[in-house]
Design a protein around this motif. Structure first.
Motif, mmCIF file in Angstrom:
data_model
loop_
_atom_site.group_PDB
_atom_site.id
_atom_site.type_symbol
_atom_site.label_atom_id
_atom_site.label_comp_id
_atom_site.label_asym_id
_atom_site.label_seq_id
_atom_site.Cartn_x
_atom_site.Cartn_y
_atom_site.Cartn_z
ATOM 1 N N ARG A 102 -13.775 -80.886 -63.223
ATOM 2 C CA ARG A 102 -14.552 -82.074 -62.989
ATOM 3 C C ARG A 102 -15.518 -82.343 -64.115
ATOM 4 O O ARG A 102 -16.063 -83.434 -64.216
ATOM 5 C CB ARG A 102 -15.323 -81.931 -61.681
ATOM 6 C CG ARG A 102 -14.463 -82.104 -60.486
ATOM 7 C CD ARG A 102 -15.063 -81.501 -59.257
ATOM 8 N NE ARG A 102 -16.499 -81.708 -59.180
ATOM 9 C CZ ARG A 102 -17.293 -80.945 -58.464
ATOM 10 N NH1 ARG A 102 -16.798 -79.920 -57.818
ATOM 11 N NH2 ARG A 102 -18.572 -81.187 -58.396
ATOM 12 N N ASN B 49 -23.969 -77.037 -62.755
ATOM 13 C CA ASN B 49 -22.706 -77.239 -62.060
ATOM 14 C C ASN B 49 -21.634 -77.814 -62.965
ATOM 15 O O ASN B 49 -20.678 -78.408 -62.506
ATOM 16 C CB ASN B 49 -22.908 -78.200 -60.874
ATOM 17 C CG ASN B 49 -23.735 -77.560 -59.789
ATOM 18 O OD1 ASN B 49 -23.935 -76.364 -59.791
ATOM 19 N ND2 ASN B 49 -24.228 -78.356 -58.870
ATOM 20 N N THR C 72 -10.753 -89.140 -56.656
ATOM 21 C CA THR C 72 -10.944 -88.823 -55.241
ATOM 22 C C THR C 72 -10.675 -90.013 -54.339
ATOM 23 O O THR C 72 -10.710 -89.882 -53.120
ATOM 24 C CB THR C 72 -12.387 -88.361 -54.979
ATOM 25 O OG1 THR C 72 -13.270 -89.478 -55.182
ATOM 26 C CG2 THR C 72 -12.776 -87.217 -55.894
ATOM 27 N N SER D 287 -14.992 -87.652 -50.422
ATOM 28 C CA SER D 287 -14.975 -86.197 -50.563
ATOM 29 C C SER D 287 -13.780 -85.653 -49.804
ATOM 30 O O SER D 287 -13.254 -86.287 -48.887
ATOM 31 C CB SER D 287 -16.279 -85.601 -50.013
ATOM 32 O OG SER D 287 -16.438 -85.916 -48.640
ATOM 33 N N GLU E 54 -26.526 -84.984 -56.650
ATOM 34 C CA GLU E 54 -26.421 -85.188 -58.092
ATOM 35 C C GLU E 54 -25.623 -86.469 -58.332
ATOM 36 O O GLU E 54 -24.631 -86.728 -57.642
ATOM 37 C CB GLU E 54 -25.747 -83.994 -58.763
ATOM 38 C CG GLU E 54 -26.560 -82.705 -58.603
ATOM 39 C CD GLU E 54 -25.933 -81.505 -59.301
ATOM 40 O OE1 GLU E 54 -24.802 -81.642 -59.822
ATOM 41 O OE2 GLU E 54 -26.571 -80.431 -59.315
ATOM 42 N N GLN F 256 -20.157 -90.817 -60.142
ATOM 43 C CA GLN F 256 -19.868 -89.698 -59.247
ATOM 44 C C GLN F 256 -21.122 -89.283 -58.502
ATOM 45 O O GLN F 256 -22.214 -89.250 -59.069
ATOM 46 C CB GLN F 256 -19.349 -88.508 -60.060
ATOM 47 C CG GLN F 256 -19.000 -87.279 -59.233
ATOM 48 C CD GLN F 256 -18.700 -86.081 -60.122
ATOM 49 O OE1 GLN F 256 -19.605 -85.370 -60.524
ATOM 50 N NE2 GLN F 256 -17.429 -85.889 -60.435
ATOM 51 N N GLU G 135 -22.478 -86.127 -55.884
ATOM 52 C CA GLU G 135 -22.162 -84.783 -55.388
ATOM 53 C C GLU G 135 -23.258 -84.320 -54.439
ATOM 54 O O GLU G 135 -24.450 -84.495 -54.717
ATOM 55 C CB GLU G 135 -22.041 -83.816 -56.559
ATOM 56 C CG GLU G 135 -21.688 -82.398 -56.181
ATOM 57 C CD GLU G 135 -21.409 -81.513 -57.392
ATOM 58 O OE1 GLU G 135 -21.381 -80.285 -57.227
ATOM 59 O OE2 GLU G 135 -21.221 -82.061 -58.492
ATOM 60 N N VAL H 54 -24.988 -81.094 -52.950
ATOM 61 C CA VAL H 54 -25.095 -79.703 -53.387
ATOM 62 C C VAL H 54 -25.328 -78.802 -52.180
ATOM 63 O O VAL H 54 -26.448 -78.650 -51.688
ATOM 64 C CB VAL H 54 -26.220 -79.529 -54.422
ATOM 65 C CG1 VAL H 54 -26.270 -78.078 -54.908
ATOM 66 C CG2 VAL H 54 -26.010 -80.471 -55.598
ATOM 67 N N PRO I 186 -20.490 -74.247 -56.928
ATOM 68 C CA PRO I 186 -20.296 -75.698 -57.047
ATOM 69 C C PRO I 186 -18.917 -76.175 -56.626
ATOM 70 O O PRO I 186 -18.753 -77.338 -56.259
ATOM 71 C CB PRO I 186 -20.545 -75.976 -58.535
ATOM 72 C CG PRO I 186 -20.346 -74.656 -59.213
ATOM 73 C CD PRO I 186 -20.797 -73.618 -58.229
ATOM 74 N N ASN J 57 -18.899 -77.875 -53.250
ATOM 75 C CA ASN J 57 -19.733 -79.044 -53.001
ATOM 76 C C ASN J 57 -18.883 -80.298 -52.774
ATOM 77 O O ASN J 57 -18.008 -80.601 -53.589
ATOM 78 C CB ASN J 57 -20.671 -79.300 -54.188
ATOM 79 C CG ASN J 57 -21.714 -78.204 -54.357
ATOM 80 O OD1 ASN J 57 -22.007 -77.459 -53.429
ATOM 81 N ND2 ASN J 57 -22.276 -78.119 -55.554
ATOM 82 N N PHE K 270 -17.837 -83.968 -53.256
ATOM 83 C CA PHE K 270 -18.145 -84.952 -54.289
ATOM 84 C C PHE K 270 -17.096 -86.057 -54.231
ATOM 85 O O PHE K 270 -16.007 -85.898 -53.682
ATOM 86 C CB PHE K 270 -18.169 -84.316 -55.687
ATOM 87 C CG PHE K 270 -16.797 -84.060 -56.265
ATOM 88 C CD1 PHE K 270 -16.238 -84.944 -57.182
ATOM 89 C CD2 PHE K 270 -16.054 -82.953 -55.877
ATOM 90 C CE1 PHE K 270 -14.970 -84.719 -57.700
ATOM 91 C CE2 PHE K 270 -14.792 -82.724 -56.392
ATOM 92 C CZ PHE K 270 -14.243 -83.615 -57.309
ATOM 93 N N ASP L 236 -15.857 -89.899 -56.589
ATOM 94 C CA ASP L 236 -16.094 -90.751 -57.749
ATOM 95 C C ASP L 236 -15.342 -92.068 -57.616
ATOM 96 O O ASP L 236 -14.384 -92.184 -56.851
ATOM 97 C CB ASP L 236 -15.717 -90.043 -59.060
ATOM 98 C CG ASP L 236 -14.363 -89.370 -59.001
ATOM 99 O OD1 ASP L 236 -13.380 -90.064 -58.676
ATOM 100 O OD2 ASP L 236 -14.269 -88.170 -59.281
#
Length: 240
Positions: free
Chosen positions: A3, A24, A35, A39, A90, A141, A143, A145, A151, A154, A156, A158
């Protein structure tokens, strides 16, 4: 596919918590995997949340697998967070090279006050953040945490965004628009997803704008469970 991307220098502005820079990230030029704005599965940051919901822990409010457009060089990004637990988040923004299609990181938010809240979250880019360039394509993106030391676990997601120049005719019509409702209709007519969504999430007092918001949220929802949660969500506004 990894990633991480190498951090670019152009337009670079990184807001980070000291000591966490790159925590990360991998030194790789590979793009994050696509994605579809969601997620993986229903995985959240706890086993119980994954068991109790068929809705992903994180959903970016952008049409799946398409590069949506905006005429704003400081667009608003929006996403849905399922779980009630407040977690560090993030945010990363990558710019595609128009020739090679390679991507570089141009902005990152990792500060300690950047945390999730259940419902719809909107992020508006202020003067302290890089201004996006007309004619350029980007990937953003988000994320959650769960564990900074792991990581890979996690959640995430995008999505892509393209900044386009408004035509003189559109500029004129927007200037002559009587209200936000007229502007939303113009954004929708011109397929300017991010501008339309930002407008309906910004103002919830007008019943007709609420109808537009319901329509746009249904467009990105996959199934009744997602649609119901989107429609009932509180909106949390963030500015950086």
């Amino acid at each position: 596919m990894k990633r991480g991307l190498a951090i670019g220098t152009a337009l670079s502005l990184i807001l980070i918590t000291p000591g966490h820079a790159g925590a990360n990230r991998n030194n790789s030029d590979d793009l994050p995997p696509n994605t579809g704005g969601r997620s993986g599965g229903s995985r959240g940051c706890s086993y119980q949340s994954a068991v109790n919901s068929s809705v992903p822990a994180l959903v970016l409010l952008a049409p799946a697998r398409s590069r949506s457009q905006t005429i704003s060089t400081r667009p608003t990004f929006a996403w849905f967070v399922r779980d009630r637990e407040s977690l560090p988040m993030e945010f990363r923004l990558y710019e595609y090279d128009p020739v090679s299609s390679d991507a570089k990181l141009v902005a990152e938010i990792l500060d300690e006050n950047f945390k999730s809240a259940p419902g719809i979250m909107t992020l508006s880019l202020s003067e302290t953040m890089p201004q996006l360039a007309v004619g350029r394509k980007y990937l953003w993106q988000v994320e959650l945490v769960c564990d900074r030391h792991r990581p890979s676990g996690n959640p995430f997601a995008d999505a892509e965004i393209e900044v386009v120049a408004p035509s003189p005719a559109l500029d004129d019509r927007l200037e002559r628009a009587k209200n936000e409702l007229d502007r939303v209709a113009l954004y929708e007519e011109k397929d300017l997803w991010y501008d339309a969504l930002a407008a309906v999430l910004r103002d919830s007092s007008d019943s007709q704008l609420e109808n537009w918001r319901s329509t746009l949220l249904d467009r990105v929802a996959q199934g009744e469970a997602e649609s119901e949660q989107f429609q009932q969500s509180h909106i949390h506004r963030i500015q950086r």
